[in-house]
Design a protein around this motif. Structure first.
Motif, PDB file in Angstrom:
ATOM      1  N   UNK A  51      12.881 -51.554  31.043  1.00 47.75           N
ATOM      2  CA  UNK A  51      13.756 -50.423  31.353  1.00 47.75           C
ATOM      3  C   UNK A  51      14.389 -49.743  30.138  1.00 47.75           C
ATOM      4  N   UNK A  52      14.980 -50.463  29.176  1.00 40.90           N
ATOM      5  CA  UNK A  52      15.618 -49.763  28.051  1.00 40.90           C
ATOM      6  C   UNK A  52      14.681 -48.848  27.257  1.00 40.90           C
ATOM      7  N   UNK A  53      13.477 -49.312  26.846  1.00 34.31           N
ATOM      8  CA  UNK A  53      12.626 -48.377  26.107  1.00 34.31           C
ATOM      9  C   UNK A  53      12.139 -47.206  26.960  1.00 34.31           C
ATOM     10  N   UNK A  54      11.864 -47.452  28.229  1.00 33.15           N
ATOM     11  CA  UNK A  54      11.390 -46.374  29.101  1.00 33.15           C
ATOM     12  C   UNK A  54      12.466 -45.299  29.271  1.00 33.15           C
ATOM     13  N   UNK A  55      13.683 -45.717  29.537  1.00 35.41           N
ATOM     14  CA  UNK A  55      14.761 -44.741  29.723  1.00 35.41           C
ATOM     15  C   UNK A  55      15.125 -44.038  28.412  1.00 35.41           C
ATOM     16  N   UNK A  56      15.050 -44.736  27.276  1.00 32.80           N
ATOM     17  CA  UNK A  56      15.334 -44.094  25.990  1.00 32.80           C
ATOM     18  C   UNK A  56      14.313 -43.006  25.691  1.00 32.80           C
ATOM     19  N   UNK A  57      13.051 -43.300  25.941  1.00 30.98           N
ATOM     20  CA  UNK A  57      11.993 -42.321  25.709  1.00 30.98           C
ATOM     21  C   UNK A  57      12.140 -41.139  26.657  1.00 30.98           C
ATOM     22  N   UNK A  58      12.345 -41.403  27.936  1.00 32.60           N
ATOM     23  CA  UNK A  58      12.474 -40.319  28.906  1.00 32.60           C
ATOM     24  C   UNK A  58      13.713 -39.468  28.626  1.00 32.60           C
ATOM     25  N   UNK A  59      14.802 -40.094  28.216  1.00 30.40           N
ATOM     26  CA  UNK A  59      16.017 -39.351  27.903  1.00 30.40           C
ATOM     27  C   UNK A  59      15.810 -38.436  26.694  1.00 30.40           C
ATOM     28  N   UNK A  60      15.136 -38.944  25.673  1.00 35.05           N
ATOM     29  CA  UNK A  60      14.887 -38.101  24.498  1.00 35.05           C
ATOM     30  C   UNK A  60      13.982 -36.935  24.857  1.00 35.05           C
ATOM     31  N   UNK A  61      13.004 -37.144  25.715  1.00 37.66           N
ATOM     32  CA  UNK A  61      12.132 -36.045  26.141  1.00 37.66           C
ATOM     33  C   UNK A  61      12.900 -35.022  26.960  1.00 37.66           C
ATOM     34  N   UNK A  62      13.784 -35.491  27.829  1.00 37.03           N
ATOM     35  CA  UNK A  62      14.593 -34.558  28.627  1.00 37.03           C
ATOM     36  C   UNK A  62      15.471 -33.703  27.730  1.00 37.03           C
ATOM     37  N   UNK A  63      16.064 -34.310  26.723  1.00 34.33           N
ATOM     38  CA  UNK A  63      16.915 -33.560  25.801  1.00 34.33           C
ATOM     39  C   UNK A  63      16.086 -32.524  25.054  1.00 34.33           C
ATOM     40  N   UNK A  64      14.922 -32.920  24.557  1.00 33.56           N
ATOM     41  CA  UNK A  64      14.078 -31.971  23.831  1.00 33.56           C
ATOM     42  C   UNK A  64      13.545 -30.873  24.752  1.00 33.56           C
ATOM     43  N   UNK A  65      13.292 -31.207  26.009  1.00 30.14           N
ATOM     44  CA  UNK A  65      12.829 -30.192  26.969  1.00 30.14           C
ATOM     45  C   UNK A  65      13.951 -29.191  27.254  1.00 30.14           C
ATOM     46  N   UNK A  66      15.179 -29.671  27.370  1.00 33.85           N
ATOM     47  CA  UNK A  66      16.322 -28.775  27.543  1.00 33.85           C
ATOM     48  C   UNK A  66      16.529 -27.911  26.304  1.00 33.85           C
ATOM     49  N   UNK A  67      16.278 -28.476  25.117  1.00 24.10           N
ATOM     50  CA  UNK A  67      16.374 -27.689  23.893  1.00 24.10           C
ATOM     51  C   UNK A  67      15.363 -26.548  23.906  1.00 24.10           C
TER      52      UNK A  67
END
Length: 125
Positions: A51-67
């Motif tokens: 869970x921690x690596x999966x959520x960290x990766x998905x969160x970073x992608x969401x932030x970059x997608x919002x950017x």
């Protein structure tokens, strides 16, 4: 190889919609395969490592997608639980096109590497 893996958890810059959807699909498939393997081989508790690596990766992608849409990372806070804000955020991430041209988070990933004004001149050696 390390540089490629670290690129999956970058927090700055922009991410295209197509790249976001393909990477999210790949990460989710890998997560499910590893989850099933770990659960059958080592038990239910061993899956907590995923869970921690999966959520960290998905969160970073969401932030970059919002950017890419010229929105700050604070928009991710809209999805704190199930409800209409989560649906809005999912729509923004998966369906909404990014801003054209450069914005405050970087250059346009659709035009990165394309320079229509550059002329290739061949000079004999």
């Amino acid at each position: 190889m390390t540089r490629y893996l670290l690129a999956w958890t970058r927090w700055n810059g922009r991410l295209r919609r197509r790249g976001f959807l393909w990477m999210a699909l790949a990460a989710t498939v890998a997560f499910v395969v590893l989850f099933v393997f770990l659960r059958s081989a080592f038990g239910e508790a061993s899956t907590l490592l995923l869970y921690p690596p999966y959520f960290a990766v998905m969160l970073s992608w969401c932030v970059r997608r919002l950017h890419d849409q010229a929105r700050g990372a604070g928009w991710r806070g809209a999805a704190r639980g199930p409800g209409p804000w989560s649906v809005l955020l999912a729509f923004l991430l998966a369906c909404r096109r990014g801003t054209e041209g450069e914005n405050q988070f970087g250059d346009d990933p659709r035009t990165r590497g394309r320079d229509y004004l550059r002329v290739a001149i061949h000079e004999p050696a």
